[in-house]
Scaffold this motif. Sequence first.
Motif, PDB file in Angstrom:
ATOM      1  N   ASN A   4       8.788   4.460   7.569  1.00 58.36           N
ATOM      2  CA  ASN A   4       9.024   3.835   6.118  1.00 58.36           C
ATOM      3  C   ASN A   4       8.868   2.886   5.194  1.00 58.36           C
ATOM      4  OD1 ASN A   4       8.373   6.753   4.894  1.00 58.36           O
ATOM      5  ND2 ASN A   4      10.822   6.998   5.250  1.00 58.36           N
ATOM      6  N   MET A   5       9.626   1.672   6.159  1.00 54.84           N
ATOM      7  CA  MET A   5      10.004   0.221   5.922  1.00 54.84           C
ATOM      8  C   MET A   5       8.648  -0.020   6.673  1.00 54.84           C
ATOM      9  SD  MET A   5      12.483  -0.133   5.233  1.00 54.84           S
ATOM     10  CE  MET A   5      12.353  -2.270   5.308  1.00 54.84           C
ATOM     11  N   ASN A   6       7.472   0.380   7.108  1.00 52.61           N
ATOM     12  CA  ASN A   6       5.811  -0.570   7.348  1.00 52.61           C
ATOM     13  C   ASN A   6       5.199   0.120   5.578  1.00 52.61           C
ATOM     14  OD1 ASN A   6       5.433  -1.259   9.766  1.00 52.61           O
ATOM     15  ND2 ASN A   6       6.028   0.320  10.446  1.00 52.61           N
ATOM     16  N   LEU A   7       5.704   1.697   5.594  1.00 54.12           N
ATOM     17  CA  LEU A   7       4.728   1.225   4.411  1.00 54.12           C
ATOM     18  C   LEU A   7       5.499   0.798   2.701  1.00 54.12           C
ATOM     19  CD1 LEU A   7       4.805   5.597   4.758  1.00 54.12           C
ATOM     20  CD2 LEU A   7       2.879   3.921   4.847  1.00 54.12           C
ATOM     21  N   LEU A   8       6.359   0.737   2.470  1.00 56.21           N
ATOM     22  CA  LEU A   8       7.281  -0.100   1.769  1.00 56.21           C
ATOM     23  C   LEU A   8       6.512  -1.582   2.141  1.00 56.21           C
ATOM     24  CD1 LEU A   8      11.185   0.215   2.216  1.00 56.21           C
ATOM     25  CD2 LEU A   8       8.571   1.779   0.316  1.00 56.21           C
ATOM     26  N   ILE A   9       6.554  -1.948   3.189  1.00 56.22           N
ATOM     27  CA  ILE A   9       5.769  -3.556   3.623  1.00 56.22           C
ATOM     28  C   ILE A   9       4.264  -3.355   3.007  1.00 56.22           C
ATOM     29  CG2 ILE A   9       5.032  -5.127   4.529  1.00 56.22           C
ATOM     30  CD1 ILE A   9       7.758  -4.551   6.394  1.00 56.22           C
ATOM     31  N   ALA A  10       3.329  -2.035   3.199  1.00 57.96           N
ATOM     32  CA  ALA A  10       2.365  -1.963   2.582  1.00 57.96           C
ATOM     33  C   ALA A  10       2.281  -2.110   0.862  1.00 57.96           C
ATOM     34  CB  ALA A  10       1.593  -0.713   3.521  1.00 57.96           C
ATOM     35  N   LEU A  11       3.142  -1.215   0.737  1.00 55.59           N
ATOM     36  CA  LEU A  11       2.958  -0.530  -1.490  1.00 55.59           C
ATOM     37  C   LEU A  11       3.297  -2.477  -1.669  1.00 55.59           C
ATOM     38  CD1 LEU A  11       4.037   0.778  -3.659  1.00 55.59           C
ATOM     39  CD2 LEU A  11       6.488   0.711  -2.806  1.00 55.59           C
ATOM     40  N   GLN A  12       4.308  -3.282  -1.396  1.00 56.31           N
ATOM     41  CA  GLN A  12       4.604  -4.682  -1.655  1.00 56.31           C
ATOM     42  C   GLN A  12       3.426  -5.438  -2.156  1.00 56.31           C
ATOM     43  OE1 GLN A  12       7.496  -6.681  -2.860  1.00 56.31           O
ATOM     44  NE2 GLN A  12       5.895  -7.322  -3.729  1.00 56.31           N
ATOM     45  N   LYS A  13       2.327  -5.233  -0.473  1.00 54.11           N
ATOM     46  CA  LYS A  13       0.976  -5.227  -1.345  1.00 54.11           C
ATOM     47  C   LYS A  13      -0.165  -5.205  -2.231  1.00 54.11           C
ATOM     48  CE  LYS A  13       0.227  -5.448   3.318  1.00 54.11           C
ATOM     49  NZ  LYS A  13      -0.687  -5.229   4.730  1.00 54.11           N
ATOM     50  N   ASP A  14       0.188  -3.922  -2.162  1.00 53.45           N
ATOM     51  CA  ASP A  14      -0.242  -2.910  -2.933  1.00 53.45           C
ATOM     52  C   ASP A  14      -0.562  -2.991  -4.325  1.00 53.45           C
ATOM     53  OD1 ASP A  14      -2.685  -2.193  -1.205  1.00 53.45           O
ATOM     54  OD2 ASP A  14      -1.436  -0.235  -1.008  1.00 53.45           O
ATOM     55  N   VAL A  15       0.795  -2.953  -4.750  1.00 58.38           N
ATOM     56  CA  VAL A  15       1.271  -3.336  -6.264  1.00 58.38           C
ATOM     57  C   VAL A  15       0.191  -4.094  -6.779  1.00 58.38           C
ATOM     58  CG1 VAL A  15       3.446  -4.673  -7.340  1.00 58.38           C
ATOM     59  CG2 VAL A  15       4.174  -2.630  -6.125  1.00 58.38           C
ATOM     60  N   ALA A  16      -0.508  -5.469  -6.043  1.00 60.75           N
ATOM     61  CA  ALA A  16      -1.183  -6.409  -6.749  1.00 60.75           C
ATOM     62  C   ALA A  16      -2.084  -5.043  -7.535  1.00 60.75           C
ATOM     63  CB  ALA A  16      -1.897  -7.029  -5.862  1.00 60.75           C
ATOM     64  N   LEU A  17      -2.549  -4.259  -7.229  1.00 58.56           N
ATOM     65  CA  LEU A  17      -4.181  -3.867  -7.223  1.00 58.56           C
ATOM     66  C   LEU A  17      -3.985  -2.396  -8.443  1.00 58.56           C
ATOM     67  CD1 LEU A  17      -4.803  -1.577  -4.420  1.00 58.56           C
ATOM     68  CD2 LEU A  17      -5.722  -3.892  -5.366  1.00 58.56           C
ATOM     69  N   LEU A  18      -2.818  -3.260  -9.291  1.00 61.12           N
ATOM     70  CA  LEU A  18      -2.646  -2.601 -10.602  1.00 61.12           C
ATOM     71  C   LEU A  18      -3.025  -3.809 -12.056  1.00 61.12           C
ATOM     72  CD1 LEU A  18       1.224  -1.396 -10.896  1.00 61.12           C
ATOM     73  CD2 LEU A  18      -1.174  -0.651  -9.969  1.00 61.12           C
ATOM     74  N   SER A  19      -2.896  -5.429 -10.851  1.00 61.11           N
ATOM     75  CA  SER A  19      -3.763  -6.526 -11.672  1.00 61.11           C
ATOM     76  C   SER A  19      -4.838  -5.999 -12.211  1.00 61.11           C
ATOM     77  CB  SER A  19      -3.925  -7.290 -10.917  1.00 61.11           C
ATOM     78  OG  SER A  19      -4.990  -7.251 -10.247  1.00 61.11           O
ATOM     79  N   PHE A  20      -5.819  -4.640 -11.744  1.00 60.04           N
ATOM     80  CA  PHE A  20      -7.086  -4.820 -12.645  1.00 60.04           C
ATOM     81  C   PHE A  20      -7.182  -3.552 -13.073  1.00 60.04           C
ATOM     82  CE2 PHE A  20      -7.767  -5.190  -7.762  1.00 60.04           C
ATOM     83  CZ  PHE A  20      -8.925  -5.804  -7.827  1.00 60.04           C
ATOM     84  N   ILE A  21      -6.071  -2.901 -14.398  1.00 56.62           N
ATOM     85  CA  ILE A  21      -5.736  -2.551 -14.630  1.00 56.62           C
ATOM     86  C   ILE A  21      -4.451  -3.111 -16.337  1.00 56.62           C
ATOM     87  CG2 ILE A  21      -6.482   0.063 -13.549  1.00 56.62           C
ATOM     88  CD1 ILE A  21      -2.821   0.494 -14.567  1.00 56.62           C
ATOM     89  N   GLY A  22      -4.115  -4.498 -16.193  1.00 53.41           N
ATOM     90  CA  GLY A  22      -3.652  -5.229 -17.198  1.00 53.41           C
ATOM     91  C   GLY A  22      -3.030  -5.789 -16.199  1.00 53.41           C
ATOM     92  N   PRO A  23      -1.683  -5.193 -16.056  1.00 60.22           N
ATOM     93  CA  PRO A  23      -0.613  -6.318 -15.629  1.00 60.22           C
ATOM     94  C   PRO A  23      -1.205  -7.894 -15.205  1.00 60.22           C
ATOM     95  CG  PRO A  23      -0.164  -4.102 -15.015  1.00 60.22           C
ATOM     96  CD  PRO A  23      -2.008  -3.688 -14.885  1.00 60.22           C
ATOM     97  N   VAL A  24       0.149  -8.428 -15.751  1.00 62.55           N
ATOM     98  CA  VAL A  24      -0.247  -9.628 -14.970  1.00 62.55           C
ATOM     99  C   VAL A  24       1.086 -10.091 -14.037  1.00 62.55           C
ATOM    100  CG1 VAL A  24      -0.719 -12.516 -16.005  1.00 62.55           C
ATOM    101  CG2 VAL A  24      -1.177 -10.288 -17.343  1.00 62.55           C
ATOM    102  N   GLU A  25       0.941 -10.044 -13.566  1.00 67.37           N
ATOM    103  CA  GLU A  25       1.433  -9.670 -12.249  1.00 67.37           C
ATOM    104  C   GLU A  25       0.874 -11.342 -10.918  1.00 67.37           C
ATOM    105  OE1 GLU A  25      -0.383  -8.885  -8.766  1.00 67.37           O
ATOM    106  OE2 GLU A  25      -1.475  -8.989 -10.415  1.00 67.37           O
TER     107      GLU A  25
END
Length: 285
Positions: free
Chosen positions: A216-237
Motif C-alpha cells: 500500500n505504501m507503493n500505491l501511496l507513492i504512485a498516488l502522490q505523482k498521479d495527483v498532478a493529473l488533476l491539473s487537466f481539470i483546473g487545479p493549479v498545482e
Amino acid sequence: MAKEASGASPSRAGRAPTRRELREARLRRRSLVIATLSTAIVVGLIVLLVPMAPGWERVQRAFFNGEIFWRTLPGLLEAFLVDIMIFAWCAPLIAVLGLVIALARDARSPALFPLRLFGTLYNDIFRGVPVILVIYLVGFGIPGLGLPRPWNSPYIWGTVAVVLTYSAYVAEVYRTGIESIHESQRAAAISLGLSHWDVMRYVVLPQAIRRVIPANMNLLIALQKDVALLSFIGPVELLRQAGVYKSLLANFTPYLGAALIFLAVTVPATRWVDRMIARQNAARS
C-alpha cells in the motif's frame, strides 16, 4: 555463570575468520570495485558524449536554464503544497473505501452475494479504466450538471475520481492480505464462538493489514505523482504551475524543476518502502 556468559561472546567475536568468510569478503570487495568502475565509466561517457550532440546547446537553453530554474522554484514549491493537500485528504479516503470494497469481496454468506458482486464489478471497472479518463469523466461530467458552488469545484470531483480509481487497487491489495491468512485461523476462531465479523475484526484484519503495508505504501507513492493529473481539470498545482511558467517564459526548465521536486519526495519514500519489505522478508525467513 554470568562471567562465563560474558566471556563467551568476546571469544566468538575475536575468533579468526574462516576460509569461506574470507572468500565471501573478497567477492564483496571485488563486486564493489567492479560496480564503482562501471558506474564511473557510464557517467563519464554521458558527460563527454551528450555535449557533443549537434543540438545540445539548444536543449541546454530550453531545459537546463539555471536562471529560470531558480527564479521559478519558489512558485513551484508553493504550488506543490496543493499537491500535498490533495494527497493528504485523498489517502485516508482511499484507505477506508479500499478496505470496505475488500470486505465486500470477502463476503461469504449467500445472502451477501450482491455485495460481493458489487465489489468485483467495482474493481474490474476502476482498474480497467485509465485514471486520467476517470478524472475527465468525473471532473467535467458531474460539474456539467449545473451544480452550484462549491459543489462544482474541480478539487472536489478531482478528488472523487482519484479516490474511486485508487480504492480499487488498494482493495485488491487488502484482499490479497486477507486471503493470505490461513483458513485454520478462521476455523479456530469460529470454533471459539466468534461471528464472521468478529473473526474478521480481531483475527484476520490485524494480520492482513500489517502484511500489506509495504504494498500500500507503493500505491501511496504512485498516488502522490498521479495527483498532478488533476491539473487537466483546473487545479493549479505543481504540474499546471510549471506549464504556466513554460508558457510565460517560453522555456521548459520549470518542468525540470517540477520533476526534481517530485523526485525529492518519491525517492526517499521508495527507499523507505524497500527497507520495510526487506525487514518483512527477513522476519518471515
